[in-house]
Design an enzyme around this catalytic site. Structure first.
Site, PDB file in Angstrom:
ATOM      1  N   ASN A   1      54.767  39.247  35.556  1.00  0.00           N
ATOM      2  CA  ASN A   1      54.050  38.608  34.497  1.00  0.00           C
ATOM      3  C   ASN A   1      54.169  39.761  33.231  1.00  0.00           C
ATOM      4  O   ASN A   1      54.080  40.895  33.585  1.00  0.00           O
ATOM      5  CB  ASN A   1      52.580  38.529  34.690  1.00  0.00           C
ATOM      6  CG  ASN A   1      51.778  37.835  33.710  1.00  0.00           C
ATOM      7  OD1 ASN A   1      51.749  38.086  32.531  1.00  0.00           O
ATOM      8  ND2 ASN A   1      51.003  36.606  34.028  1.00  0.00           N
TER       9      ASN A   1
ATOM     10  N   HIS B   1      54.381  26.531  36.000  1.00  0.00           N
ATOM     11  CA  HIS B   1      54.402  27.672  36.579  1.00  0.00           C
ATOM     12  C   HIS B   1      53.064  27.994  37.491  1.00  0.00           C
ATOM     13  O   HIS B   1      52.276  27.261  37.483  1.00  0.00           O
ATOM     14  CB  HIS B   1      54.716  28.924  35.724  1.00  0.00           C
ATOM     15  CG  HIS B   1      53.542  29.323  34.731  1.00  0.00           C
ATOM     16  ND1 HIS B   1      52.963  28.146  33.664  1.00  0.00           N
ATOM     17  CD2 HIS B   1      52.407  30.303  34.941  1.00  0.00           C
ATOM     18  CE1 HIS B   1      51.693  28.751  33.153  1.00  0.00           C
ATOM     19  NE2 HIS B   1      51.539  29.781  33.854  1.00  0.00           N
TER      20      HIS B   1
ATOM     21  N   CYS C   1      37.239  29.209  65.359  1.00  0.00           N
ATOM     22  CA  CYS C   1      37.356  29.187  64.183  1.00  0.00           C
ATOM     23  C   CYS C   1      36.735  28.272  63.549  1.00  0.00           C
ATOM     24  O   CYS C   1      36.798  26.987  63.523  1.00  0.00           O
ATOM     25  CB  CYS C   1      38.942  29.181  63.722  1.00  0.00           C
ATOM     26  SG  CYS C   1      39.393  28.713  62.158  1.00  0.00           S
TER      27      CYS C   1
HETATM   28 ZN   LIG Z   1      41.483  27.798  62.725  1.00  0.00          ZN
END
Ligand SMILES: [Zn+2]
Ligand SMILES: [Zn+2]
Length: 335
Positions: free
Chosen positions: A79, A170, A200
């Site tokens: 950038n 972009h 999870c």
């Molecule tokens: Zn997971």
């Protein structure tokens, strides 16, 4: 009745404001004229043929030809006005024993999605979007080699309301030398859930959303697209891989192509149903150091910029969403 809903991944509460609630079709951008941008703009640093207007490229997909020459189809460059720059150290300093600071060290790159000024990610062909996602993956894995970088955020700002400064298509990668506190909270919540439940939270969210069914936008073999139960914004949309994986950097080449197809299709739905809305998307991924840990699960969030958060949101952190995700998901899903 208004409802308070909690996001199990962050413990954040949102208000779904039933009385203020708007029907999904009312978010359609009716005043936006069809886009009439040119294919090439002489002063645009990202247009094909204007390679001399950017810093030296860090990646380009082209068949032969010298670096920083034309002929590429995806290109990444530092950038020119970076939020963080590569020089400096991680040493923290304190002024008067209280005010803490450090060098603004980090990496800030732009992925130029196409040499054509007037294309849109939501309308590109699948192959081009695949190449862009492969470029994300390649640059992510290159930037992670810098031991000073702790976290890499990949994002896109599309349209003025989303804070974009250049209209050429972009997206961006920023590697930070710290893990910012709101990301840390998200990670801590995932870790706490993992400790408590032995699994999870994102895997559980996918399972619960799939069984609830009414907020699912798309269910494919490898990815689920849905508008979460506690959506903070109208049409907030998540894409979550079914493979449990902490880091986007670990995605296989094959999966990144599948991901591209799903992302493109989702953006296209938003484009066609809401008439080209401004949006941000962000890939949330684990800090580099925790890539092999089990508690986190990378995902992408798309936030169309249809409403403006105001004082209450700023003061409380509680978002007021004026649309029910069940209704907006249904609206988006319909052919
Ligand atoms: Zn997971
Ligand atoms: Zn351009």
């Amino acid at each position: 009745m208004h409802q308070l809903r909690q996001d199990r991944t962050t413990k954040e509460w949102v208000i779904i404001a039933a009385e203020r609630s708007k029907r999904p079709h009312s978010f359609r951008n009716v005043s936006k004229p069809p886009s009439e941008k040119p294919l090439y703009q002489i002063d645009c640093p990202f247009c094909g043929g204007n390679e001399h207007l950017t810093p030296h490229e860090t990646l380009a997909y082209r068949l032969g030809g010298a670096p920083d020459s034309r002929g590429w189809w995806v290109r990444a460059v530092p950038n020119k006005f970076p939020a963080l720059s590569p020089e400096g150290s991680l040493e923290r300093k304190e002024e008067k024993g209280f005010f803490r600071m450090m060098d603004g060290v980090g990496v800030h790159e732009v992925v130029i999605e196409t040499p054509a000024h007037n294309q849109l990610l939501s309308l590109m062909d699948d192959k081009q979007v695949e190449e862009i996602l492969v470029a994300y993956r390649e640059r992510y894995n290159a930037i992670r080699e810098d031991p000073r970088i702790k976290l890499i955020i990949i994002f896109k700002n599309y349209g003025e309301a989303a804070g974009t400064s250049l209209e050429h298509p972009h997206s961006q990668l920023v590697g930070t030398p710290i893990v910012p506190s709101n990301i840390r909270r998200k990670l801590e919540e995932a870790a706490r859930y993992y400790d408590d439940h032995g699994c999870c939270v994102y895997c559980d969210v996918i399972e619960e959303e799939l069984s609830a069914e009414n907020r699912i936008v798309m269910d494919t073999e490898k990815f689920v697209v849905f508008q979460p139960f506690a959506s903070r914004f109208p049409f907030e949309t998540w894409i979550v891989p079914k493979t449990h994986q902490a880091s986007f950097g670990l995605i296989s080449m094959q999966d990144s192509k599948t991901f591209a197809k799903v992302l493109k299709e989702t953006l296209f739905k938003l484009y066609s149903k809401l008439n080209d809305p401004d949006y941000n998307f962000v890939i949330h991924t684990s800090p580099i150091r925790d890539e092999m840990e089990d508690y986190y699960h990378w995902h992408l969030q798309i936030i169309p910029r249809l409403t403006t958060p105001a004082g209450f949101e700023m003061g409380s952190g509680i978002h007021i969403n004026v649309a029910f995700p069940e209704e907006t998901a249904d609206f988006l899903k319909k052919e």
